[in-house]
Design a protein around this motif. Structure first.
Motif, PDB file in Angstrom:
ATOM      1  N   LEU A   1     -32.882 -17.478 -45.318  1.00 36.05           N
ATOM      2  CA  LEU A   1     -31.929 -17.266 -47.013  1.00 36.05           C
ATOM      3  C   LEU A   1     -33.627 -16.143 -47.063  1.00 36.05           C
ATOM      4  CD1 LEU A   1     -30.433 -16.994 -48.896  1.00 36.05           C
ATOM      5  CD2 LEU A   1     -32.045 -19.167 -50.493  1.00 36.05           C
ATOM      6  N   ARG A   2     -34.556 -16.555 -46.813  1.00 38.25           N
ATOM      7  CA  ARG A   2     -35.567 -15.248 -47.443  1.00 38.25           C
ATOM      8  C   ARG A   2     -35.367 -14.008 -47.583  1.00 38.25           C
ATOM      9  NH1 ARG A   2     -40.557 -16.904 -50.297  1.00 38.25           N
ATOM     10  NH2 ARG A   2     -40.823 -15.139 -49.058  1.00 38.25           N
ATOM     11  N   GLU A   3     -35.021 -13.776 -45.385  1.00 32.10           N
ATOM     12  CA  GLU A   3     -35.127 -12.715 -44.814  1.00 32.10           C
ATOM     13  C   GLU A   3     -33.472 -11.735 -45.837  1.00 32.10           C
ATOM     14  OE1 GLU A   3     -35.465  -9.884 -42.292  1.00 32.10           O
ATOM     15  OE2 GLU A   3     -36.736 -11.406 -43.308  1.00 32.10           O
ATOM     16  N   MET A   4     -32.773 -12.354 -45.569  1.00 32.96           N
ATOM     17  CA  MET A   4     -31.442 -11.876 -46.387  1.00 32.96           C
ATOM     18  C   MET A   4     -31.290 -11.553 -47.505  1.00 32.96           C
ATOM     19  SD  MET A   4     -28.945 -11.762 -43.763  1.00 32.96           S
ATOM     20  CE  MET A   4     -30.821 -12.211 -43.172  1.00 32.96           C
TER      21      MET A   4
ATOM     22  N   ASP B   1     -17.981  -7.683 -53.151  1.00 34.10           N
ATOM     23  CA  ASP B   1     -16.564  -7.440 -52.391  1.00 34.10           C
ATOM     24  C   ASP B   1     -16.349  -8.476 -51.038  1.00 34.10           C
ATOM     25  OD1 ASP B   1     -16.161  -4.542 -53.993  1.00 34.10           O
ATOM     26  OD2 ASP B   1     -18.406  -4.886 -53.573  1.00 34.10           O
ATOM     27  N   LEU B   2     -17.858  -8.975 -50.594  1.00 36.84           N
ATOM     28  CA  LEU B   2     -17.970  -9.352 -49.454  1.00 36.84           C
ATOM     29  C   LEU B   2     -17.735 -10.593 -49.146  1.00 36.84           C
ATOM     30  CD1 LEU B   2     -17.477  -8.958 -46.064  1.00 36.84           C
ATOM     31  CD2 LEU B   2     -19.615  -8.114 -46.281  1.00 36.84           C
ATOM     32  N   LEU B   3     -17.289 -11.657 -48.013  1.00 31.72           N
ATOM     33  CA  LEU B   3     -17.979 -13.204 -48.271  1.00 31.72           C
ATOM     34  C   LEU B   3     -18.048 -13.682 -47.004  1.00 31.72           C
ATOM     35  CD1 LEU B   3     -16.132 -15.882 -50.471  1.00 31.72           C
ATOM     36  CD2 LEU B   3     -16.317 -16.334 -47.691  1.00 31.72           C
ATOM     37  N   ILE B   4     -19.178 -13.278 -46.780  1.00 32.68           N
ATOM     38  CA  ILE B   4     -19.684 -13.764 -45.501  1.00 32.68           C
ATOM     39  C   ILE B   4     -19.504 -15.970 -44.623  1.00 32.68           C
ATOM     40  CG2 ILE B   4     -21.220 -14.019 -43.350  1.00 32.68           C
ATOM     41  CD1 ILE B   4     -22.033 -11.419 -45.019  1.00 32.68           C
ATOM     42  N   ARG B   5     -18.771 -16.095 -44.332  1.00 31.22           N
ATOM     43  CA  ARG B   5     -18.997 -17.915 -43.963  1.00 31.22           C
ATOM     44  C   ARG B   5     -19.543 -17.529 -41.902  1.00 31.22           C
ATOM     45  NH1 ARG B   5     -16.664 -22.686 -45.373  1.00 31.22           N
ATOM     46  NH2 ARG B   5     -17.906 -23.867 -43.749  1.00 31.22           N
ATOM     47  N   THR B   6     -20.425 -18.496 -42.637  1.00 32.08           N
ATOM     48  CA  THR B   6     -21.383 -18.590 -40.979  1.00 32.08           C
ATOM     49  C   THR B   6     -21.254 -20.323 -40.159  1.00 32.08           C
ATOM     50  OG1 THR B   6     -23.223 -20.022 -41.902  1.00 32.08           O
ATOM     51  CG2 THR B   6     -23.231 -17.557 -41.751  1.00 32.08           C
ATOM     52  N   SER B   7     -21.474 -20.036 -38.915  1.00 27.41           N
ATOM     53  CA  SER B   7     -21.481 -21.229 -38.467  1.00 27.41           C
ATOM     54  C   SER B   7     -19.206 -22.013 -37.697  1.00 27.41           C
ATOM     55  CB  SER B   7     -21.195 -22.820 -38.432  1.00 27.41           C
ATOM     56  OG  SER B   7     -20.083 -23.507 -39.320  1.00 27.41           O
TER      57      SER B   7
ATOM     58  N   PRO C   1     -29.186 -20.685 -39.666  1.00 32.74           N
ATOM     59  CA  PRO C   1     -30.440 -20.786 -39.452  1.00 32.74           C
ATOM     60  C   PRO C   1     -30.938 -19.191 -38.604  1.00 32.74           C
ATOM     61  CG  PRO C   1     -29.813 -23.059 -39.460  1.00 32.74           C
ATOM     62  CD  PRO C   1     -29.297 -22.287 -40.054  1.00 32.74           C
ATOM     63  N   ASP C   2     -29.388 -18.780 -37.831  1.00 31.98           N
ATOM     64  CA  ASP C   2     -29.690 -18.073 -37.088  1.00 31.98           C
ATOM     65  C   ASP C   2     -29.486 -16.794 -37.168  1.00 31.98           C
ATOM     66  OD1 ASP C   2     -31.193 -19.168 -34.855  1.00 31.98           O
ATOM     67  OD2 ASP C   2     -29.079 -20.364 -34.159  1.00 31.98           O
ATOM     68  N   PHE C   3     -28.547 -16.524 -38.523  1.00 34.80           N
ATOM     69  CA  PHE C   3     -27.742 -15.361 -39.154  1.00 34.80           C
ATOM     70  C   PHE C   3     -29.440 -14.730 -39.459  1.00 34.80           C
ATOM     71  CE2 PHE C   3     -25.912 -12.947 -42.515  1.00 34.80           C
ATOM     72  CZ  PHE C   3     -24.949 -12.409 -41.370  1.00 34.80           C
ATOM     73  N   GLY C   4     -29.492 -13.514 -38.687  1.00 31.61           N
ATOM     74  CA  GLY C   4     -30.241 -12.684 -39.171  1.00 31.61           C
ATOM     75  C   GLY C   4     -30.079 -10.869 -39.564  1.00 31.61           C
TER      76      GLY C   4
END
Length: 226
Positions: free
Chosen positions: A26-29, A168-174, A200-203
């Motif tokens: 999250l900090r990186e995003m 505008d954009l909804l991102i869903r991980t995993s 956690p791997d989303f970069g």
């Protein structure tokens, strides 16, 4: 932000390690969003259904939320980030409720990026509480039923304090391909992006892929475009 627990399990680590790794992601995003001119970032940190998780995990998450807010107050100010915590705050620990209000007040004039943190949040509850507020005005004769409009309901939703309440954009991980009770009203015309990557791997590369996908889409909002 989905997949913290599965990320940890795959590495034979405790669930708490997954949530810590999720916080780093999250900090990186947040850093990238500021750098790339994203105006609003809304993150689903804890749903109303998540209260059903094991107590030890819930307690750790509440502690983590409080630590994240406390440790980043300086960064929020330096980066001109406005923070808003949305959801049923009455269920949160008193110390977290108090800290969230303090951070919101300290950052309310910041305008570079608005960070909405959804904690104990339910999209259905958000709509229901908006209807309850409006019904009170009808009950007291301040509003006629036929005066209830979509824009009036939107004004009572928890995201109404931003100039840009509709993602505008909804991102869903995993790898999960559902909304899971997140911003149900607000996401009516959001573009959806699903990725197999655990949160956690989303970069940066994943974020670029999501944004590039969005840029290639033709948004019609129900209209024919020739």
């Amino acid at each position: 932000m989905d997949g913290n627990s599965r990320w940890a399990k795959a590495r034979d680590l405790p669930t708490s390690a997954g949530h810590e790794a999720g916080y780093r992601a999250l900090r990186e995003m947040l850093r990238l969003s500021c750098a790339w001119g994203i105006r609003v970032l809304t993150v689903f940190a804890f749903s109303s259904e998540n209260w059903l998780r094991p107590k030890v995990e819930v307690d750790f998450l509440m502690m983590l939320f409080e630590r994240v807010l406390r440790d980043n107050i300086g960064d929020f100010s330096r980066e001109c980030i406005r923070v808003c915590v949305i959801g049923d705050s009455s269920k949160l620990p008193i110390s977290l409720q108090k800290l969230a209000k303090e951070v919101e007040e300290m950052t309310r004039n910041n305008s570079r990026l608005e960070l909405f943190v959804a904690v104990s949040y339910s999209g259905r509850r958000d709509i229901a509480q908006a209807c309850q507020k409006i019904s009170q005005n009808v009950k007291h004769g301040l509003l006629e039923p036929e005066e209830i409009t979509e824009s009036l309901i939107a004004q009572e939703l928890e995201t109404s304090s931003t100039e840009f309440p509709y993602p505008d954009l909804l991102i869903r991980t995993s790898g999960e391909a559902r909304l899971s009770n997140f911003l149900l009203w607000q996401s009516a015309y959001s573009e959806l992006f699903f990725t197999e990557t655990y949160w956690p791997d989303f970069g940066e590369a994943d974020y670029v892929e999501a944004l590039s996908s969005f840029q290639k889409r033709q948004r019609r909002f129900g209209q024919h475009i020739t």
